[in-house]
Enzyme design. Sequence first.
Site, mmCIF file in Angstrom:
data_model
loop_
_atom_site.group_PDB
_atom_site.id
_atom_site.type_symbol
_atom_site.label_atom_id
_atom_site.label_comp_id
_atom_site.label_asym_id
_atom_site.label_seq_id
_atom_site.Cartn_x
_atom_site.Cartn_y
_atom_site.Cartn_z
ATOM 1 N N GLU A 37 47.572 3.303 67.540
ATOM 2 C CA GLU A 37 48.397 2.018 67.343
ATOM 3 C C GLU A 37 47.678 0.792 67.591
ATOM 4 O OE1 GLU A 37 48.787 4.931 68.898
ATOM 5 O OE2 GLU A 37 50.599 5.632 67.736
ATOM 6 N N LEU A 74 45.932 7.309 62.921
ATOM 7 C CA LEU A 74 46.769 7.562 64.082
ATOM 8 C C LEU A 74 46.169 6.764 65.183
ATOM 9 C CD1 LEU A 74 48.052 11.011 64.822
ATOM 10 C CD2 LEU A 74 48.452 8.996 66.453
ATOM 11 N N HIS A 117 60.008 10.666 73.613
ATOM 12 C CA HIS A 117 60.972 9.975 72.391
ATOM 13 C C HIS A 117 62.370 9.513 72.667
ATOM 14 C CE1 HIS A 117 58.237 13.278 71.259
ATOM 15 N NE2 HIS A 117 58.015 12.775 70.009
#
Length: 735
Positions: A465, A463, A535
């Site tokens: 990026e 996890l 999101h």
Amino acid sequence: MEVAISSARASGSRPASDELSAQQKVEIYRLMFLSRSVDDREVLLKRQQKTFFQISTAGHEALQVGAALALRPGYDWFFPYYRDGALCLALGVTPYEMMLQATGAATDPASGGRQMPRHWSSRALHIVSTSSSTATQLLHAVGCAEAGRAFSKHPENSARAEGDYRAFHDVDFHGDEVALACVGEGSTSQGEFWEAINTASNQKLPVIFCVEDNGYAISVPVEVNTPGGNISRLVANFPNFFFAEVDGNDPVASLRAFQEAAAHCRAGHGPALVHGHCVRLYSHSLSDDDKNYRSAAEREADLMCDPIARMRSRLIGEGILTVSEIDELERGLEAEAAEAAERAMEAPLPEVEGITEHIYSEDLDPTRAAFATEQPQVSSETNGAASAGGHKSSGPHTMADLINSCLRDEMRRDPRIVIYGEDVADASRVEALSEAKGKGGVFKLTAGLQTEFGSERVFNSPLAEANIVGRAIGYALRGMKPVVEIQFFDYIWPAMHQIRNELALMRWRSNGTWAAPVVIRVPIGGYLTGGAIYHSQSGESIFTHTPGLRVVFPSNALDANGLLRTAIRCDDPVLFFEHKRLYRETYGRAAYPGPEFAIPFGKAKIVRPGTDITLVTYGALIPRAMQAAQQAEREHGIETEILDLRTLNPYDWEAIAESVRKTNRVIVAHEDMLSWGYGAELAARIADELFDDLDAPVRRIGAMDTFVAYQPKLEDAILPQPENILKAIVDLKSY
Ligand SMILES: Cc1ncc(C[n+]2csc(CCOP(=O)(O)OP(=O)(O)O)c2C)c(N)n1
Ligand SMILES: [Mg+2]
């Protein structure tokens, strides 16, 4: 004095220090002293204002020469940092080439005058172009090692193939190759350091991390960066590693540590970390003065450790050279550096006309007609694509289905493709798949791919990026095609450094020598009802403002399929935005178009013809604009022409201009915030170049200048809605 050192550049065996011959020791000294001479000459040139920057190796020579002589240039892979002058000299970069960097000459083989001096690159020696950013290259080394392993396991995948990026990437690999990645001790504070050793450890990759510990990061002492002041203690529990902590002022001890490290890596046991204690004899760079933050006693103590003075005494003490012989050797090396500088001052400077060369691939143009394949095959057959619930469906297919189809078809066609990211595998614990249906991405876009192609080609990343993108760069440098996923656009920011400073720049900064044609798939956007701040973000203009990146933003299933295929076959890095709200919309579904369907970049599509107003948009605003245009026609008799840009860089200026010349009125609309958004550039260019064709000002539509809120009432108000578009159409028509 030329001395063969092939036995010191060894095979990984472990010589005791006195196994080195006198000649080998002299050769080590020669390299160290030559490095110092080049430094000193560069300092002089800078002081004479003949060059523009200098950062020295002084004090790191022993450690670096030890590293270089334990490894094989052009066989192993090298990810150095700016302090690695002696390493690069010992690998084969010449003083003249270094001086060409200093002057910024056209013939500077590292960058053609684009990068600062000591930002290394040599294709022949396998020195990968390095940036100024601290620690980013460590992840490239990890990806490079992964690619080497993949090619070694499947050598047939290295064959050239026509028709895509593979035609332009030579692949060479060796089963026992090693990647060396160097970093200062201060830079071990960067997350990318930990992300790199994480994956190297987990995957048992043949990467040697060399921490060059000179005790300072510019003015910041080691204890500020490293709790307890010693990186070796902090990393000691990472599995599969070989660790060595050495006196980096002793080239023989350093060589020995690297030979052991290389033997560990070549045998497939895992990575290594060599922590060398060295000294920084000059200030950080010529822009720094360490008298401002170091005590005189401390600086004096460093001088006493000067590895060159020490090695000199050793050669004399061991009776290998006399004082006059060593003096003669040194004068010769100083003359060599001076002569290299003189020649470099005569070298031609780069031409201004060449500035934009190598921003993008010159070999493969993704706008070219070759990517405009024949019409989609008329078929509702799937290629096994999983639909929303993971079951097979007959057409018409959603955007999610046809992205999955494209990935599947391309993976069948091109064995160099690897897919990884967070949650993209069906299951990392493969045995679970006997009873579980598999995850395949939080949006299920990669569903079933691990099951079909195996865990070597489709796997979960940590996890992290930056880890995802940094490794992808390493993969792509070696000729693989990573198609990675960032789970949500909202979380692309940890990878931003890798995207902006590494991925987009690799080709330009190396003057076309290296390239990293990675595809990054990124779910983006709002209209989710409850997606809220983290999101729902858009932000494409941040990436279109980065030269070197291609930016794609499809609005429907067929375009997504055809554009993703072009992205994968392309020779440039591509950011492929997938609007989450469109993944499973009824709008824009399509039949499976077959495995060769591709759409060229930079070709907009008129999704609704009209004569009164041009509406330029893309992504989730396409169905909203269609709704508004239909209402404008029904209620006001206004004919709106809607142009779907489909790709944002490159974008189809010709199509925009042609439509505006016809309608004389234009609105640019996007979901992202209005101010400094993608539309600002288009509006400015339209106003500039099409002024005479306009009957009204250019209008823009975008989100309010804030983030997207959770409560749907707020979300609706923040994001552009069909009624906003309708109002703009009606207003502009009556202007
Ligand atoms: C990501 C990033 N942040 C800041 C800088 C500015 N900077 C350049 S070198 C440096 C210190 C690095 O120290 P260290 O890692 O110990 O290496 P050294 O220069 O001592 O060899 C800093 C802060 C940078 N180049 N990159
Ligand atoms: Mg340091």
